[in-house]
Write a protein that holds these residues in place. Structure first.
Motif, PDB file in Angstrom:
ATOM      1  N   THR A 178       0.857  -1.191   0.000  1.00  0.00           N
ATOM      2  CA  THR A 178       0.000   0.000   0.000  1.00  0.00           C
ATOM      3  C   THR A 178       0.891   1.239   0.000  1.00  0.00           C
ATOM      4  O   THR A 178       1.850   1.310   0.746  1.00  0.00           O
ATOM      5  CB  THR A 178      -0.909   0.016   1.255  1.00  0.00           C
ATOM      6  OG1 THR A 178      -1.719  -1.156   1.263  1.00  0.00           O
ATOM      7  CG2 THR A 178      -1.810   1.241   1.269  1.00  0.00           C
TER       8      THR A 178
ATOM      9  N   ASN B 174      -5.575  -4.859   7.669  1.00  0.00           N
ATOM     10  CA  ASN B 174      -6.118  -5.323   6.381  1.00  0.00           C
ATOM     11  C   ASN B 174      -7.617  -5.064   6.224  1.00  0.00           C
ATOM     12  O   ASN B 174      -8.303  -5.724   5.437  1.00  0.00           O
ATOM     13  CB  ASN B 174      -5.856  -6.818   6.184  1.00  0.00           C
ATOM     14  CG  ASN B 174      -4.389  -7.166   6.051  1.00  0.00           C
ATOM     15  OD1 ASN B 174      -4.011  -8.330   6.093  1.00  0.00           O
ATOM     16  ND2 ASN B 174      -3.519  -6.185   5.915  1.00  0.00           N
TER      17      ASN B 174
ATOM     18  N   ARG C  70      -8.991  -4.345   2.633  1.00  0.00           N
ATOM     19  CA  ARG C  70      -8.799  -5.517   1.778  1.00  0.00           C
ATOM     20  C   ARG C  70      -9.834  -6.597   2.082  1.00  0.00           C
ATOM     21  O   ARG C  70     -10.408  -7.207   1.162  1.00  0.00           O
ATOM     22  CB  ARG C  70      -7.371  -6.045   1.958  1.00  0.00           C
ATOM     23  CG  ARG C  70      -6.322  -5.035   1.508  1.00  0.00           C
ATOM     24  CD  ARG C  70      -4.923  -5.374   1.981  1.00  0.00           C
ATOM     25  NE  ARG C  70      -4.432  -6.588   1.352  1.00  0.00           N
ATOM     26  CZ  ARG C  70      -3.232  -7.119   1.600  1.00  0.00           C
ATOM     27  NH1 ARG C  70      -2.420  -6.529   2.471  1.00  0.00           N
ATOM     28  NH2 ARG C  70      -2.858  -8.223   0.994  1.00  0.00           N
TER      29      ARG C  70
ATOM     30  N   GLN D 244     -13.205  -7.695  -0.333  1.00  0.00           N
ATOM     31  CA  GLN D 244     -13.469  -9.107  -0.642  1.00  0.00           C
ATOM     32  C   GLN D 244     -14.898  -9.479  -0.229  1.00  0.00           C
ATOM     33  O   GLN D 244     -15.608 -10.180  -0.966  1.00  0.00           O
ATOM     34  CB  GLN D 244     -12.457 -10.002   0.072  1.00  0.00           C
ATOM     35  CG  GLN D 244     -12.629 -11.489  -0.257  1.00  0.00           C
ATOM     36  CD  GLN D 244     -11.659 -12.366   0.527  1.00  0.00           C
ATOM     37  OE1 GLN D 244     -11.340 -12.090   1.678  1.00  0.00           O
ATOM     38  NE2 GLN D 244     -11.184 -13.434  -0.103  1.00  0.00           N
TER      39      GLN D 244
ATOM     40  N   VAL E  19      -9.588  -5.902  -3.932  1.00  0.00           N
ATOM     41  CA  VAL E  19      -8.622  -4.905  -4.396  1.00  0.00           C
ATOM     42  C   VAL E  19      -7.772  -5.525  -5.500  1.00  0.00           C
ATOM     43  O   VAL E  19      -7.327  -6.674  -5.407  1.00  0.00           O
ATOM     44  CB  VAL E  19      -7.732  -4.431  -3.228  1.00  0.00           C
ATOM     45  CG1 VAL E  19      -6.604  -3.523  -3.728  1.00  0.00           C
ATOM     46  CG2 VAL E  19      -8.568  -3.703  -2.169  1.00  0.00           C
TER      47      VAL E  19
ATOM     48  N   ASP F 288      -4.672  -8.104  -5.239  1.00  0.00           N
ATOM     49  CA  ASP F 288      -4.673  -8.658  -3.880  1.00  0.00           C
ATOM     50  C   ASP F 288      -5.043 -10.137  -3.887  1.00  0.00           C
ATOM     51  O   ASP F 288      -6.155 -10.518  -3.517  1.00  0.00           O
ATOM     52  CB  ASP F 288      -5.643  -7.857  -3.009  1.00  0.00           C
ATOM     53  CG  ASP F 288      -5.423  -8.086  -1.522  1.00  0.00           C
ATOM     54  OD1 ASP F 288      -4.502  -8.850  -1.170  1.00  0.00           O
ATOM     55  OD2 ASP F 288      -6.155  -7.482  -0.716  1.00  0.00           O
TER      56      ASP F 288
ATOM     57  N   TYR G 162      -6.540 -11.801  -0.783  1.00  0.00           N
ATOM     58  CA  TYR G 162      -7.947 -11.575  -0.453  1.00  0.00           C
ATOM     59  C   TYR G 162      -8.843 -11.633  -1.696  1.00  0.00           C
ATOM     60  O   TYR G 162      -9.728 -10.802  -1.883  1.00  0.00           O
ATOM     61  CB  TYR G 162      -8.119 -10.257   0.303  1.00  0.00           C
ATOM     62  CG  TYR G 162      -7.501 -10.296   1.694  1.00  0.00           C
ATOM     63  CD1 TYR G 162      -8.126 -10.966   2.743  1.00  0.00           C
ATOM     64  CD2 TYR G 162      -6.274  -9.692   1.948  1.00  0.00           C
ATOM     65  CE1 TYR G 162      -7.555 -11.022   4.009  1.00  0.00           C
ATOM     66  CE2 TYR G 162      -5.694  -9.741   3.210  1.00  0.00           C
ATOM     67  CZ  TYR G 162      -6.343 -10.414   4.229  1.00  0.00           C
ATOM     68  OH  TYR G 162      -5.771 -10.467   5.485  1.00  0.00           O
TER      69      TYR G 162
ATOM     70  N   LEU H 134      -0.420  -3.470  -5.704  1.00  0.00           N
ATOM     71  CA  LEU H 134      -1.705  -3.510  -5.011  1.00  0.00           C
ATOM     72  C   LEU H 134      -2.461  -2.211  -5.276  1.00  0.00           C
ATOM     73  O   LEU H 134      -1.885  -1.127  -5.211  1.00  0.00           O
ATOM     74  CB  LEU H 134      -1.471  -3.680  -3.501  1.00  0.00           C
ATOM     75  CG  LEU H 134      -2.710  -3.896  -2.635  1.00  0.00           C
ATOM     76  CD1 LEU H 134      -3.265  -5.307  -2.843  1.00  0.00           C
ATOM     77  CD2 LEU H 134      -2.380  -3.685  -1.155  1.00  0.00           C
TER      78      LEU H 134
ATOM     79  N   LEU I 231      -4.163  -0.041  -3.758  1.00  0.00           N
ATOM     80  CA  LEU I 231      -4.578   0.633  -2.523  1.00  0.00           C
ATOM     81  C   LEU I 231      -3.596   1.750  -2.182  1.00  0.00           C
ATOM     82  O   LEU I 231      -2.381   1.531  -2.147  1.00  0.00           O
ATOM     83  CB  LEU I 231      -4.652  -0.388  -1.375  1.00  0.00           C
ATOM     84  CG  LEU I 231      -5.388   0.024  -0.100  1.00  0.00           C
ATOM     85  CD1 LEU I 231      -6.826   0.477  -0.384  1.00  0.00           C
ATOM     86  CD2 LEU I 231      -5.403  -1.140   0.892  1.00  0.00           C
TER      87      LEU I 231
END
Length: 304
Positions: free
Chosen positions: A146, A240, A243, A247, A253, A256, A259, A269, A271
């Motif tokens: 992130t 998390n 994330r 899900q 995400v 990811d 997840y 990622l 994010l």
């Protein structure tokens, strides 16, 4: 018996004197106007010997431009060069806190298994270059993959105040999340109780009051059939959290795999911690730091 009175010692000048610029100027005239006890030749010598810094960086040219708010440091000795920062951009620093942006892929701090280069280690080297006794203290973390805004404390007392009064002091924490698929609702809230497995993976418990309560608010900024770009605001800050909640929505995400992401991703990622707004723990001043949305997130919406 010696009754002679001791002559009081002259107060020592500090090794480094700091001046704040109030109006635009070149460096040499500013120094001549503001630094007492130094003539023109002394000032020029100090410049050539690396004893003058502007905002922490050595300045050697007479016409170095200054703007209001700049900090000019004058040292009795050569100012040590601060080590370059990799994957870290310094947004703000004072005697109490540091605010940075961290790139995706850089650890915030070392873990038991990971001891490589971290934001924490680099910032420790950064503050110790100016004062070997300085330290920094972790206030909160961002996952390795992130990116975005982070804050560190420069004393244990400030760290403690920030952590104990986090909810009162932090006014806004906004993330940008690039998720898979197109959401049905343009905005909403996800609320669940988060728990951790033995393999350190977080999940939402099906039972109320079973774990740590986590609340995430989201709003769609842009979307197509493959992706949605969300503005995400945290009401709680659990490990998390975003994330897991993405899900839970059925829109993990991007990138990811841990997840539920299935798509090919964007090389990182999806994010980013975009905004951090808070009350300064010492001065009480309101502060807000906002960073741009990463271009990789926006590129997926470009039409060819």
């Amino acid at each position: 018996m010696n009754n002679k009175k001791a002559t009081p010692a002259k107060p020592k000048q500090p090794l480094i004197r700091e001046y704040t610029v109030t109006e635009q100027s070149d460096l040499l005239p500013f120094l001549l106007d503001n630094v007492t006890g130094m003539g023109r030749n002394s000032v020029k010598s100090a410049l050539s010997r690396g004893q003058i810094a502007v905002n922490g960086k050595i300045a050697t040219t007479h016409n170095h431009p200054l703007k209001p708010g700049d900090k000019v440091s004058v040292s009795k000795e050569r100012i040590p060069e601060r080590p370059p920062l990799a994957g870290v951009t310094l947004l703000y620093e004072d005697k109490d806190i540091l605010v940075i942006t961290k790139e995706s892929g850089l650890l915030s701090i070392a873990s038991d298994k990971e001891t490589q280069l971290t934001a924490y280690r680099q910032l420790m080297d950064h503050v110790r270059a100016a004062d070997p006794a300085s330290r920094i203290f972790v206030v909160h973390r961002l996952d390795r993959d992130t990116s975005g805004v982070m804050m560190f404390a420069k004393s244990e007392a400030v760290q403690q105040k920030l952590q104990e009064q986090w909810k009162e002091l932090v006014k806004e924490r906004t993330y940008i999340a690039l998720v898979e698929g197109q959401l049905k609702k343009n905005e909403g809230t996800v609320s669940s109780w988060l728990k951790e497995t033995k393999t350190l993976k977080m999940y939402s418990s099906p039972y109320p009051n079973d774990g740590q309560h986590a609340i995430t608010h989201y709003k769609v900024l842009q979307s197509n059939r493959s992706y949605s770009l969300l503005e995400v605001e945290l009401e709680t800050g659990r490990k998390n959290q975003i994330r897991v909640h993405m899900q839970d929505l059925g829109h993990p995400v991007v990138g990811d795999k841990k997840y539920g992401a299935r798509g090919r991703g964007i090389g990182r990622l999806g994010l980013h911690a975009r905004v951090l707004a808070f009350i300064h723990p010492v001065s009480g001043k309101e502060m807000r730091f906002e960073t741009p949305i990463p271009k990789l997130f926006s590129n997926v919406f470009r039409t060819v």
